[in-house]
Structures are given as C-alpha cells and as structure tokens.
Design a protein around this motif. Sequence first.
Motif, PDB file in Angstrom:
ATOM      1  N   LEU A 102       0.885  -1.596  -0.023  1.00  0.00           N
ATOM      2  CA  LEU A 102       0.151  -0.049   0.294  1.00  0.00           C
ATOM      3  C   LEU A 102       0.963   1.317   0.204  1.00  0.00           C
ATOM      4  CD1 LEU A 102      -2.999  -1.248   2.873  1.00  0.00           C
ATOM      5  CD2 LEU A 102      -2.806  -0.176  -0.262  1.00  0.00           C
ATOM      6  N   LEU A 103       2.100   0.770   1.072  1.00  0.00           N
ATOM      7  CA  LEU A 103       3.082   2.604   0.680  1.00  0.00           C
ATOM      8  C   LEU A 103       3.057   2.801  -0.104  1.00  0.00           C
ATOM      9  CD1 LEU A 103       4.736   1.970   4.472  1.00  0.00           C
ATOM     10  CD2 LEU A 103       2.693   3.475   3.468  1.00  0.00           C
ATOM     11  N   SER A 104       3.609   1.630  -1.039  1.00  0.00           N
ATOM     12  CA  SER A 104       4.513   1.776  -2.865  1.00  0.00           C
ATOM     13  C   SER A 104       3.113   2.555  -3.423  1.00  0.00           C
ATOM     14  CB  SER A 104       4.930   0.069  -3.045  1.00  0.00           C
ATOM     15  OG  SER A 104       6.004  -0.211  -2.187  1.00  0.00           O
ATOM     16  N   MET A 105       2.575   1.765  -3.198  1.00  0.00           N
ATOM     17  CA  MET A 105       1.115   2.348  -4.375  1.00  0.00           C
ATOM     18  C   MET A 105       0.698   3.722  -3.738  1.00  0.00           C
ATOM     19  SD  MET A 105      -1.482  -1.294  -4.104  1.00  0.00           S
ATOM     20  CE  MET A 105      -2.861  -0.419  -5.226  1.00  0.00           C
ATOM     21  N   SER A 106       0.575   3.694  -2.696  1.00  0.00           N
ATOM     22  CA  SER A 106       0.149   5.804  -2.350  1.00  0.00           C
ATOM     23  C   SER A 106       1.769   6.914  -3.301  1.00  0.00           C
ATOM     24  CB  SER A 106       0.437   5.117  -0.995  1.00  0.00           C
ATOM     25  OG  SER A 106       0.427   7.212  -0.320  1.00  0.00           O
ATOM     26  N   CYS A 107       2.376   5.979  -2.810  1.00  0.00           N
ATOM     27  CA  CYS A 107       4.256   6.817  -3.435  1.00  0.00           C
ATOM     28  C   CYS A 107       3.743   6.748  -4.761  1.00  0.00           C
ATOM     29  CB  CYS A 107       5.257   5.593  -3.059  1.00  0.00           C
ATOM     30  SG  CYS A 107       6.801   6.396  -3.999  1.00  0.00           S
ATOM     31  N   ASN A 108       3.247   6.018  -5.273  1.00  0.00           N
ATOM     32  CA  ASN A 108       3.128   6.418  -7.254  1.00  0.00           C
ATOM     33  C   ASN A 108       2.331   7.609  -7.626  1.00  0.00           C
ATOM     34  OD1 ASN A 108       5.412   3.817  -7.673  1.00  0.00           O
ATOM     35  ND2 ASN A 108       4.193   2.502  -7.784  1.00  0.00           N
ATOM     36  N   VAL A 109       1.626   7.228  -6.476  1.00  0.00           N
ATOM     37  CA  VAL A 109       0.022   8.001  -6.338  1.00  0.00           C
ATOM     38  C   VAL A 109       0.546   9.543  -6.340  1.00  0.00           C
ATOM     39  CG1 VAL A 109      -1.911   8.731  -6.121  1.00  0.00           C
ATOM     40  CG2 VAL A 109      -1.484   6.792  -6.691  1.00  0.00           C
ATOM     41  N   LEU A 110       1.171   9.308  -5.785  1.00  0.00           N
ATOM     42  CA  LEU A 110       1.755  10.829  -5.179  1.00  0.00           C
ATOM     43  C   LEU A 110       3.231  11.158  -6.005  1.00  0.00           C
ATOM     44  CD1 LEU A 110       2.958  10.953  -1.818  1.00  0.00           C
ATOM     45  CD2 LEU A 110       0.750  11.854  -2.519  1.00  0.00           C
ATOM     46  N   VAL A 111       3.529  10.250  -6.367  1.00  0.00           N
ATOM     47  CA  VAL A 111       4.403  10.777  -7.925  1.00  0.00           C
ATOM     48  C   VAL A 111       3.921  11.310  -9.220  1.00  0.00           C
ATOM     49  CG1 VAL A 111       6.446  10.200  -9.025  1.00  0.00           C
ATOM     50  CG2 VAL A 111       6.229   9.392  -7.262  1.00  0.00           C
ATOM     51  N   GLN A 112       2.869  10.564  -9.234  1.00  0.00           N
ATOM     52  CA  GLN A 112       1.851  11.301 -10.754  1.00  0.00           C
ATOM     53  C   GLN A 112       1.643  12.497 -10.187  1.00  0.00           C
ATOM     54  OE1 GLN A 112      -2.021  10.268 -12.608  1.00  0.00           O
ATOM     55  NE2 GLN A 112      -1.326   8.761 -11.682  1.00  0.00           N
TER      56      GLN A 112
END
Length: 705
Positions: A161-171
């Motif tokens: 979940l934290l990796s996915m959250s990171c990907n959304v924030l980078v987007q």
Amino acid sequence: MFDSRILDASTFVQKLIADTSNNLLRGPSLANLEIERRKLLYGKNNDKELMETLLQYFLRFGHLACFTSDVEKFLLVLPLDKKTELSEKLTKSASSLSIVPIKVLGQSITLWKIQELIGNMYKLAVSELERTALQMTEMYCKNLPLSKDLDPQESMHGEELLSMSCNVLVQLFWRTRNFGYFMEAIMVLEFGLNIRRHAWQYKILLVHLYSHLGIISLAYDRYKALDVKNILMETVLHHIFPQLMESPLWLDLNNLLKDYLKFMDEHFRESADLTFLAYRHRNYSKVIEFVQFKERLQHSSQYLVARVESSILQLKQNADDIEDEESVLKSMKCGIHFVELSNEIGSKSVTFNEDWQSRPWWTPTPEKNYLLGPFEGISYCPKENLMEERETNVRRVIEKKSLLPRMIYLSIQSASASIKDNFEVNDSLSDPKVSPELKYLLECYAKMLGFSLSDAIEVVVGVSNGLKSSGAFGANMVDWLNFAVFLNAWNLNSHEVERPDVNGCGPLSWNIVNSLLENCILEKVRSMESLICSPPSDLPILVKMVTEPLAWHTLVIQSCVRSSVPSGKKKKKSGTADQSISPVCHAIRDSIRSTHGIVEDVAKWLGHHVKKSEDENLDIIFSSLQRNGQDEGPGQVFQALGTYISSINETELGDRTSQALKSWSPVDVARKLVSGQRAVLSEFLRICQSKIKSLQAMQQQMAQV
C-alpha cells in the motif's frame, strides 16, 4: 480442428476442477481463463464470457498478491471500455465478499492494482488521486495490527500500500509540479522503512526518488541497504549505476565498479571450471547451459559500459596532473584496446540482463524519465519497444566512450608536438602518425553525432560565434564539447582549421573551445535555482561538462605549458621562432584565464549552496507540506501519518512496531535530505577547487615563458 481441440481442453479442465478438493489451486482456473482468451482471439465468443470468467477468478483468488500478474495477459485482449466495465464489476462484487480482515485488505489492494494496470489511475482528477493516496496510507496504518506477530524479516500484510501511495503521489507531482507531493512520497516510504527495514520495494523506489532530486549519496545508501550480492549485481545494478556515473561521487562509483567487475571476472573463471567439470561427467545439457550463460554475461550491456567507464573514471581522477594522466594512459596501452572495442561493438550482440519489472513506472529504463517531461498520461508501455531503442542507444554510448582514452592520449601528443616545433628538442621527435589518427577518430566521433567532420566543425563554430544556440547540440552537449576540445588539439598540430582570431592572437580553435565551455557551463549554472525544492536535472550535465570536456581541455593546456616552459633540455630557436610562438603563448594564457574563470564561477555557485543554512532548507521542505487551509494540494498524507502516530494503541500493535512508530521523525528525514545534498555538492566543489589549483599553477608556469 480448433473447435475439437478447445472442446477437449475444456472438458479436461472441468473434470480436473471437479476432481480437485483443494480450493487454493489456481492452475485449473487459469486454464479456464486461457481457454476463454483463445476463443475470443479466434472469434468463437465475445468479451462477456472472458469477463465473467475473470470475475469468477476474482471471487476465489482476488485477495492474493499474485492476482494482478495472473490476469494481466487476459486483460490485454479486452478493449478499454470493457476493461473499465470489468473494473466496476469487480469493485461491486468485492463489497459482498469475505469479512476476514486479511482477505478484505488483499481485495482492496487488488482493485487498486487493476485500476493502475488498465490505466484508469492516470485519468483521475487531482482531488481523486489525493483521496486515493490518503485511503491507501490510512488502510496501511489501520491494518498494522495484522502484522503484530510476524517475524521482522517477513513481509507485512498490506506492505504494497505504501509503494502504491508513493506512485500516486509521484503522479500528482508530475501533473502539478508541486514539490510537496514528491516530498510526501519520500516521507511515506521512509515511514514504511522505519517500521520494516527489509522492504526492498521501498528502498528501490527511494533510490529513484533521491536520484531524481540529485541526492545521489542518499540514493547510493539505499542501494547499499539492498545488500546485493552475486548474480543480483548484474540484474539490480541498473537502479544506481547510470546516476552514479554522472555524479561527482567518484569514490562510491569506483567501489561499485570494482565490486561488479571483480564478480564478473571471477564468475567467468569459475564458469570455465564448471563447464569442464560438467563435460567430464557427460552432463552435456549443463555444458550448453554454462556456455550460453557465460556468453550472455560477456555481452552484457552493463559489463561493456562498466569496463569502459572504469578507465574513464581513472582519467577523470588524474586529469589535474598530466604526469599522473600519462601514467594511467600508459597502463591502458594508450587507449588502443578501447578503439578496437569500439570497432567490434557494431558486430557484437548486446544482452540486457537487468530486471526491468522492478523499476518504477516513471522511469522504465535508465534513458527514460517521464517526470522530466510534461504530463501526458500513460497506460501500458510495451517493454520490447523500449528495448530496441535502448540497444541502439547503448551501442552508441559504448562506441563514443571507447574512443575517449585514445583521443585524450593523441590530443596530449598533438598539443605537445605543436609547441615542440618551435624548439630544438634533442631527445624527442613528434610522431607524424598522431595527426592523421586523431583526424580519423574525429571523423568517427562526428559520425556518431550524425555529422561529417566538416559539418560538425561548422556546428561548433556556429554555436561558439553565437550564430546558433546551444540547443543545436541537443541532448549530446557533453559529446559536442568533447569533440570541440579534441578538434582544437588536432588543429594545433595540423593547422587545417587555421584561421587567426579577431585579435590575431592564435588559431581560432582555441577561441571555439573557450567560448563553448564558458557559454554552456555558465548557462547550466544560471538555469538552476534552489536545489532542495527543484529537481536539478541539469546538475549531472554540469558535473559531466566540468569533469570531462573541461578536464580534457586542461590536459591539452598542460601539455602545451609543459612544452613551452624553458628547461635544461630545451633551447629556443632564435628570431622567427620567438615571433611565431608569441601568438600561441598568448592563446594558451587566454585559455588558462578563461578556464580558470569558468571553474571559479562554478565553485562560487556551489559554495553558496553548500553554505546555505540547514534551517533555511528545512523550512523550504516543510513549507511544501503545509495545507494552508486549501482544499487541494500536498500535505494530507503527511498529516494522516502524524495523526496516526499520535493515537497509536501499543497493545494492538505490539512492542516492536510501537517503538518503531515512536522513533519516526520527519525532521530527521528532512535533515538527511539536506546533508545528503550538501555531501554531493561538497564533493563537486572539491573537484572544482582541485582544478582551480592546477590552473593557477599553470598561470605561474606561463609567466616564465
């Protein structure tokens, strides 16, 4: 025939499902999906049958981490509208499924992964993306108690979940260019690592996030924490190697190259022994396997680049002292071997053994970084297309780099010979082959840049005179500056581009190099603002310009100075010799003065940023995370982490997780960012100061002429 065979396959799979009592076996269900995919491809059914089979598969296995990778190939055959429809059906069905917390968590993760896979995540509005990142982070925190009794080295429930959250924030950062989102992504991952230090996904993402900020020291620290050993060095090296090559952290790069090349060389020796042993035991399939694997490693793109880069690094490290440089060149047989490698690379097959799947979406290959360009939205990016483009790029890079050691050697010889022509030197004669060979290599180098030699000369003259902008160099600015430096060295001896400058003080080629280095380097310095909140994409280029073309130019100058300074072995020619050498000496002095001024300007800029107070940089970082009463913008996820930590239940979480949460400090992360950037800039400043010292010594030597 197709109908008959597909019917037999379907009957067999149904019987297999009926006879299987273990509901955890995915094989029969995956076989069903493959049958429906084949039917769709052959026009024997419509999308509905495949979508229904996918829905049934989700109902049984949607909570598993492997679900998305299982169904990826089946989703590819569906049109975009059907993918979206399927995603909606999966979301509706999930609400009526399991009440077991771990399964509910797994299904939620799967639904987000499916949205990301089909490209829906890239179409959401900014507010929806913010909400998604917040939901992912809050779900991670909420489910931390599920991992209370796990071993410290086991993967946590919901770790993705934290990796996915990171990907959304980078987007979000890519879309809005708001640095706060980028900082939140770093905070989220560092928060996760504070709880579970063995999460390699977090470390790899941080390697790329820190690299994008130009904080290579921190990126390398996170790479080292992966504890990469043996053959993983070949598959994982791509995460840090390209960034470290363009950084001023020469000691770290040297250690990385030394470890990698040592492993590869030892493996080649061991491979020969293993192959012979397998042959003695008549295990011929293993013989073939060992030989093929060895060839794959020998043709590795990373291995070829590392071999050349290791030598270039030595040349860069010793460029401030021509005696040391010549010693290094002598150990390389004056670069002849690398020219042979450049000639061979065109006919050699190049293999890519890297694990591309582990790279984040925003940089699928080392040459590609979506964050450097405008937001375009991406869905599915075929890796094979990138590989074709990458092979061409890697070949060109290896060819150009392979020519550098020999061109540096010939440039030193050419510059020395141009001065010695004005002296009587009893113990040395200039090699008549130097000038023709250097011209040939210049022609090869120009061809790699896409030009003939005459056209390439026209380009550098045009840019140096201001008739063309530096944009004419495109992405190959460092290569063009290298070309100009070697062109000047060749021209000093050949006089083929011999035109006096406007003051009549020497050949035009000196002015070309001085002008190009000054304009291009100082242009990059002026383009970079506050480094801590603005990813300095120009910093690696600036480092390369100072440590490569400018360094090679100072070697040419050192060669001229050494041959110009009176010594016991030299005796000036009388009369005309003094008159003829005067313009050349004047040009050398001008070039020393110009180069010294360029490096001093870079050093002043670096000194300003190195001396910048830590508190000022910390304020910049944390102000980017402040909401300031706005509905949209970064800070929601960061605030959610702070809120959760202030209300933790130690009994639910367990002692180890509770202690990790209490020790979490965003200020420490921010300080680490500031000190990491200062370490990189300080190392670059040290390189510049060494060059300034060398140039000052040359000024004093020329005062004797």
